[in-house]
Design an enzyme around this catalytic site. Structure first.
Site, PDB file in Angstrom:
ATOM      1  N   SER A  59       0.801  -1.218   0.000  1.00 42.38           N
ATOM      2  CA  SER A  59       0.000   0.000   0.000  1.00 42.38           C
ATOM      3  C   SER A  59       0.838   1.273   0.000  1.00 42.38           C
ATOM      4  O   SER A  59       0.365   2.328  -0.426  1.00 42.38           O
ATOM      5  CB  SER A  59      -0.931   0.015   1.216  1.00 42.38           C
ATOM      6  N   HIS A 210       0.219   4.921   7.020  1.00 40.86           N
ATOM      7  CA  HIS A 210       0.342   5.358   5.634  1.00 40.86           C
ATOM      8  C   HIS A 210       0.609   6.862   5.536  1.00 40.86           C
ATOM      9  O   HIS A 210      -0.105   7.651   6.164  1.00 40.86           O
ATOM     10  CB  HIS A 210      -0.936   5.006   4.864  1.00 40.86           C
TER      11      HIS A 210
END
Length: 233
Positions: A59, A210
């Site tokens: 990701s 993230h």
């Protein structure tokens, strides 16, 4: 900047043949195809005459939670264009990917040869406390496949670190895997992909994992400092 993003459908199809590696923190904002992206199996370099730079990861590479042009592979593509380097960027990131999943799909991804292969995997293994022997074997298996499918490719390995949730010994041993594999295979190493970003709340999304767009800009600078000399050889 012409960024080739492998389609969501293609990546999901590959995921079914790999380990089911999607985690609760990395669900469903996988990369989307752009109008410039060819169908899987097409030969973009045949049309552009450019070399291929492929980012293969999870990701972080896919750009979870940010716009496609804000993820660090796209920012690297902008750098390449500004310097008029003869490369196109292919983003083969898949959210939730483990090293086992990556090993399962890398052969499909490399149906067409690449010139530079950036390997960014292992973070999900570490966060789940998976056996380090398996992580090491899978990374080596990916490297072996790249060298078999694209013998002339330069491989760049993105190092990763994890918090000591699984114990400090595990975290230390996990970090050392990347240095060991890079040395063994004579790879170019990015010591820590998230240098200056990991652990900083201001540079990460609410999940703390993230990067935000600002975080991706820092990641891009970290990657570029190592990648630029490789591309200009």
């Amino acid at each position: 900047m012409r960024l080739v993003r492998l389609s969501l459908a293609s990546l999901l199809a590959l995921a079914f043949t790999a380990c089911n590696s999607n985690s609760a923190s990395e669900t469903a904002k996988a990369p989307t195809a752009t109008s410039a992206a060819p169908a899987p199996g097409a030969k973009p370099s045949a049309a552009t005459g450019k070399k291929r730079l492929l980012f293969f990861g999870n990701s972080l590479t896919a750009g979870y939670g940010v716009e496609p042009d804000e993820a660090f592979p796209a920012l690297i593509g902008d750098k390449i264009d500004s310097l008029k380097l003869n490369y196109e960027v292919i983003n083969a990131g898949l959210s939730g990917e483990t090293t086992a999943g990556g090993r399962s799909r890398v052969g499909w991804i490399l149906r067409q040869p690449v010139d530079v292969f950036v390997l960014e995997l292992g973070g999900n293994d570490g966060l789940r406390g998976l056996p380090l022997t398996a992580t090491r074997e899978n990374l080596q298996g990916i490297i072996d496949t790249v060298r078999r499918r694209s013998p002339g490719a330069q491989i760049v390995l993105a190092g990763m670190q994890i918090p000591p949730n699984m114990g400090q010994t595990y975290a230390n041993d996990f970090k050392a895997i990347y240095q060991e594999i890079a040395a063994k295979n004579k790879l170019v190493l990015i010591p820590f992909l998230l240098e200056g970003v990991g652990g900083d709340r201001n540079l990460n999304q609410a999940d703390g994992i993230h990067p935000t767009p600002a975080g991706h800009r820092i990641v891009a600078r970290t990657v570029w400092s190592v990648l630029q000399p490789v591309l200009q050889r």
